[in-house]
Motif scaffolding. Structure first.
Motif, PDB file in Angstrom:
ATOM      1  N   TRP A 174       0.800  -1.173   0.107  1.00 48.93           N
ATOM      2  CA  TRP A 174      -0.118  -0.043   0.108  1.00 48.93           C
ATOM      3  C   TRP A 174       0.927   1.168  -0.149  1.00 48.93           C
ATOM      4  CZ3 TRP A 174       0.075   3.102   4.377  1.00 48.93           C
ATOM      5  CH2 TRP A 174       0.923   2.601   5.528  1.00 48.93           C
ATOM      6  N   GLY A 213      -3.431  -0.879  -1.775  1.00 47.33           N
ATOM      7  CA  GLY A 213      -3.530  -2.481  -2.489  1.00 47.33           C
ATOM      8  C   GLY A 213      -3.867  -3.443  -1.573  1.00 47.33           C
ATOM      9  N   ALA A 216      -7.674  -4.438  -1.015  1.00 53.97           N
ATOM     10  CA  ALA A 216      -8.291  -5.107  -2.314  1.00 53.97           C
ATOM     11  C   ALA A 216      -9.123  -6.182  -2.026  1.00 53.97           C
ATOM     12  CB  ALA A 216      -7.377  -5.393  -3.537  1.00 53.97           C
ATOM     13  N   ARG A 220     -13.154  -6.681  -2.326  1.00 52.83           N
ATOM     14  CA  ARG A 220     -13.829  -7.780  -2.827  1.00 52.83           C
ATOM     15  C   ARG A 220     -14.758  -8.477  -2.174  1.00 52.83           C
ATOM     16  NH1 ARG A 220      -8.446  -8.230  -5.314  1.00 52.83           N
ATOM     17  NH2 ARG A 220      -7.860  -9.867  -3.817  1.00 52.83           N
ATOM     18  N   ILE A 232      -5.837   3.929  -5.037  1.00 50.29           N
ATOM     19  CA  ILE A 232      -4.967   3.849  -6.084  1.00 50.29           C
ATOM     20  C   ILE A 232      -6.064   3.295  -7.353  1.00 50.29           C
ATOM     21  CG2 ILE A 232      -2.989   3.241  -4.915  1.00 50.29           C
ATOM     22  CD1 ILE A 232      -3.640   0.173  -5.235  1.00 50.29           C
ATOM     23  N   PRO A 233      -5.472   3.472  -8.403  1.00 51.55           N
ATOM     24  CA  PRO A 233      -6.690   3.317  -9.475  1.00 51.55           C
ATOM     25  C   PRO A 233      -7.083   1.788  -9.597  1.00 51.55           C
ATOM     26  CG  PRO A 233      -4.906   4.572 -10.217  1.00 51.55           C
ATOM     27  CD  PRO A 233      -4.477   4.277  -8.930  1.00 51.55           C
ATOM     28  N   GLU A 234      -6.199   1.018  -9.391  1.00 52.20           N
ATOM     29  CA  GLU A 234      -6.459  -0.685  -9.257  1.00 52.20           C
ATOM     30  C   GLU A 234      -7.634  -0.711  -8.414  1.00 52.20           C
ATOM     31  OE1 GLU A 234      -2.285   0.003 -10.636  1.00 52.20           O
ATOM     32  OE2 GLU A 234      -3.557   0.765  -8.946  1.00 52.20           O
ATOM     33  N   LEU A 235      -7.635  -0.200  -7.059  1.00 53.28           N
ATOM     34  CA  LEU A 235      -8.692  -0.318  -6.016  1.00 53.28           C
ATOM     35  C   LEU A 235      -9.847   0.260  -6.541  1.00 53.28           C
ATOM     36  CD1 LEU A 235      -8.836  -1.801  -3.322  1.00 53.28           C
ATOM     37  CD2 LEU A 235      -8.781   0.600  -2.428  1.00 53.28           C
ATOM     38  N   LYS A 236      -9.881   1.580  -7.325  1.00 54.53           N
ATOM     39  CA  LYS A 236     -11.228   2.005  -7.661  1.00 54.53           C
ATOM     40  C   LYS A 236     -11.875   0.975  -8.661  1.00 54.53           C
ATOM     41  CE  LYS A 236      -9.593   6.907  -6.975  1.00 54.53           C
ATOM     42  NZ  LYS A 236      -9.294   8.153  -7.684  1.00 54.53           N
ATOM     43  N   ALA A 237     -11.122   0.408  -9.489  1.00 52.07           N
ATOM     44  CA  ALA A 237     -11.555  -0.401 -10.201  1.00 52.07           C
ATOM     45  C   ALA A 237     -12.454  -1.732  -9.962  1.00 52.07           C
ATOM     46  CB  ALA A 237     -10.313  -0.842 -11.563  1.00 52.07           C
ATOM     47  N   GLU A 238     -11.798  -1.916  -8.600  1.00 46.03           N
ATOM     48  CA  GLU A 238     -12.407  -3.245  -7.841  1.00 46.03           C
ATOM     49  C   GLU A 238     -13.679  -3.060  -7.184  1.00 46.03           C
ATOM     50  OE1 GLU A 238     -11.023  -6.687  -7.303  1.00 46.03           O
ATOM     51  OE2 GLU A 238      -8.944  -6.259  -7.329  1.00 46.03           O
TER      52      GLU A 238
END
Length: 262
Positions: A174, A213, A216, A220, A232-238
């Motif tokens: 993170w 991170g 996540a 989920r 972070i963008p990856e978390l927003k996507a999830e």
């Protein structure tokens, strides 16, 4: 939307990276949520020894997922505990000594710190305003305990290389300069699920809030996963929903959006 269980990351979610404090709007929102029947849980990578920044809401907290799910408890009762294989923990300690990178080792009772380059002090004490690093014990004394988490200060590239040698562990990064390593059975999602089951809460009536991170798995796993605007963008996507940042009333706005408070 009453009687929901709310799970909150600390750094960057409840506590601002800019002020190192919990925004007044967040304190207000959690107070109202509790009054409306919601339960409030912490879900953090921090071990209990360095959770020192929640004084303003401590009276509202119903339970804790700490060290990224390695140790979960409610009051004096341990709900779940997953430790790292001792041989793998010692392997990382020796690797840190050989390669010269910083490392925090979290035992069941104490912590030890290797900081040859000053990275731990620079990032934790100065950058994240982490207290109690001075309570660290000698490494060998801590290695006699069950090891809950390892926090090595190295790049993502080296993380990928080292994790191949630790089959019993997983990593949750993170921060760009360090990651948190726990036993494979321990992550925030599994910790959240364990607390929910213990408390008799339908997992679908959980809402998780995070920004990094290592959040996540709980984003989920939760019935509703909320990413902060500064995530972070990856978390927003999830996530099921993206709120505003921690410094822009993100918790307040999300709880209002889902009808937990008005």
């Amino acid at each position: 939307m009453k009687n929901y269980a709310l799970f909150f990351d600390i750094d960057g979610t409840l506590v601002s990276f800019k002020t190192h404090e919990i925004p007044a709007s967040t304190i207000f929102a959690l107070t109202q949520a509790k009054a409306n029947g919601a339960k409030v849980y912490i879900s953090t990578g921090r071990p209990i020894i360095i959770i020192t920044n929640l004084g303003a809401i401590e009276h509202l907290i119903d339970g804790y997922v700490t060290t990224n799910g390695a140790l979960c408890f409610i009051g004096d009762k341990t709900v779940s505990c997953h430790s790292i294989d001792s041989a793998e923990a010692r392997f990382v300690v020796e690797d840190a000594r050989e390669k010269g990178y910083g490392l925090i080792v979290i035992g069941e009772k104490d912590m030890a710190v290797l900081d040859p380059k000053g990275d731990v002090d620079r990032i934790f004490r100065v950058g994240l305003a982490v207290k109690n690093l001075d309570l660290a014990k000698p490494m060998e004394e801590v290695l006699q305990q069950r090891i809950l988490q390892l926090t090595p200060f190295f790049s993502a590239d080296y993380e990928s290389e080292l994790m191949k040698k630790l089959p019993g562990c997983i990593s949750g990064r993170w921060h760009p300069e360090f990651t948190d390593v726990t036993a494979r059975e321990a992550d925030k999602g599994q910790g959240m699920f364990a607390l929910a089951v213990h408390e008799g809460i339908d997992p679908q009536k959980t809402i998780a809030f995070g920004d990094g991170g290592n959040d996540a798995s709980m984003i989920r796993t939760a019935g509703i996963g909320v990413a902060m605007g500064n995530a972070i963008p990856e978390l927003k996507a999830e996530a099921d929903y993206v709120t505003t940042s921690v410094d822009e009333d993100g918790i307040l706005n999300a709880l209002r959006h889902f009808g937990i408070i008005r």
